[in-house]
Design an enzyme around this catalytic site. Structure first.
Site, mmCIF file in Angstrom:
data_model
loop_
_atom_site.group_PDB
_atom_site.id
_atom_site.type_symbol
_atom_site.label_atom_id
_atom_site.label_comp_id
_atom_site.label_asym_id
_atom_site.label_seq_id
_atom_site.Cartn_x
_atom_site.Cartn_y
_atom_site.Cartn_z
ATOM 1 N N ASP A 36 0.856 -1.237 0.220
ATOM 2 C CA ASP A 36 -0.036 -0.034 -0.187
ATOM 3 C C ASP A 36 0.921 1.383 0.121
ATOM 4 O O ASP A 36 1.640 1.421 0.973
ATOM 5 C CB ASP A 36 -1.013 -0.187 1.342
ATOM 6 C CG ASP A 36 -1.857 1.224 1.296
ATOM 7 O OD1 ASP A 36 -3.029 1.128 0.942
ATOM 8 O OD2 ASP A 36 -1.346 2.209 1.921
ATOM 9 N N TYR B 140 2.983 9.825 -0.362
ATOM 10 C CA TYR B 140 4.121 9.021 0.449
ATOM 11 C C TYR B 140 5.466 9.430 -0.129
ATOM 12 O O TYR B 140 6.331 9.342 0.286
ATOM 13 C CB TYR B 140 3.778 7.750 0.578
ATOM 14 C CG TYR B 140 2.603 7.029 1.318
ATOM 15 C CD1 TYR B 140 1.955 8.165 2.061
ATOM 16 C CD2 TYR B 140 2.410 5.855 1.512
ATOM 17 C CE1 TYR B 140 0.676 7.703 2.725
ATOM 18 C CE2 TYR B 140 1.119 5.377 2.044
ATOM 19 C CZ TYR B 140 0.473 6.290 2.957
ATOM 20 O OH TYR B 140 -0.639 5.831 3.619
ATOM 21 N N LYS C 80 -3.012 6.011 -4.004
ATOM 22 C CA LYS C 80 -3.961 6.947 -3.838
ATOM 23 C C LYS C 80 -3.504 8.159 -4.363
ATOM 24 O O LYS C 80 -2.595 8.679 -4.432
ATOM 25 C CB LYS C 80 -4.072 6.967 -2.281
ATOM 26 C CG LYS C 80 -4.125 5.724 -1.348
ATOM 27 C CD LYS C 80 -4.158 5.994 0.079
ATOM 28 C CE LYS C 80 -3.829 4.717 1.042
ATOM 29 N NZ LYS C 80 -2.150 4.490 0.630
#
Length: 273
Positions: free
Chosen positions: A33, A38, A67
């Site tokens: 994930d 990030y 995401k």
């Protein structure tokens, strides 16, 4: 979607990412994930490209989630989606989420927020229909945000990823997901580390001969909630993956569940209209 995935929020730089992913694959993790915010999509993509052959695996053997950044919410969503594919070096992403119900640089009470996330969802639906995103979903949505989305969407979200642990069980949100056929996935299962020193958690862990982290993760798994433990330390990555060779008794599950008090440790999306 596997029940266990490696959360990569803590991974910084190609070396840390390589070591953590190598440890995860060795321990049996098959889901990873990441997210645009990030700033490690490229490092994760490169690590998997190098490590999958080493472990006798192919792209089809792993499940990758990323995401959309809040800065790309709305009109910039298509560019954000394409950027994630490019950074990861992939033809498709298994699961792509809207990371946050709000928009970076827009006040939480601004009426543009619902319009922007609606536009983002329409973009994710397009990528899904084109086969570039095998599944789509959302993260950090509240009951209100979910109801709004479910009422208007062409494609029902496959996953809702939210904070979930014994002190923050989100029963109403879980019930809505169950009714709607949406997989409820946990992040921050350890309560940002605070729960590792909770006396009840430590007592249950001692009874089971397990670590507090393993007990907290197992508590979610026994409720069919997938988890995403995150660590940059290979030994901890492997410890967090040892979840399928023990069960928590009904009494221990009840002890942990009794901690629910609505205490949240991460950001609060309820303020976003």
């Amino acid at each position: 979607m596997p029940l266990l995935g490696l959360g990569t929020y803590r991974l910084r730089g190609p070396e840390d990412t390589y070591q953590a992913v190598d440890a995860a694959l060795t321990a049996g993790y098959r889901a990873f994930d990441t997210a645009a915010v990030y700033r490690n999509e490229a490092d994760l993509g490169q690590a998997l490209h190098t490590l999958l052959p080493k472990h006798g695996l192919s792209r089809a053997d792993v499940f990758i989630t990323s995401k959309l950044s809040p800065k790309d919410q709305g009109a910039k969503a298509r560019d954000g989606c394409l950027r994630s594919l490019e950074q990861l070096g992939l033809d498709y992403i298994d699961l792509y989420l809207i990371h946050w119900p709000g928009t970076q640089g827009v006040a939480v009470g601004d009426k543009r927020n619902p319009k922007n996330r609606s536009q983002s969802w329409a973009t994710l639906e397009d990528f899904h229909m084109e086969g570039k995103f095998k599944a789509i979903g959302v993260s950090n949505y509240t009951v209100k945000h979910m109801q709004e989305l479910l009422k208007a969407c062409r494609v029902v979200p496959a996953v809702l990823q939210v904070e979930f642990h014994p002190r923050y069980a989100q029963k109403e949100l879980r019930a809505l997901c169950e009714e709607s056929g949406v997989c409820f996935q946990a992040y921050s299962s350890l309560g940002t580390g605070v729960l590792l020193t909770d006396p009840v958690v430590q007592e249950v862990a001692e009874r089971c001969g397990r670590t507090p982290a393993q007990v907290l993760l197992r508590w979610a798994l026994q409720q069919n909630v997938p988890v995403l433990p995150k660590s940059a330390k290979p030994d901890r990555v492997q410890d967090n993956g040892r979840l399928f060779d023990f069960d928590l008794s009904d009494s221990n599950m009840a002890r942990l569940s009794s901690l629910d008090c609505g205490e949240k440790f991460c950001w609060d999306p309820s303020l976003v209209i």
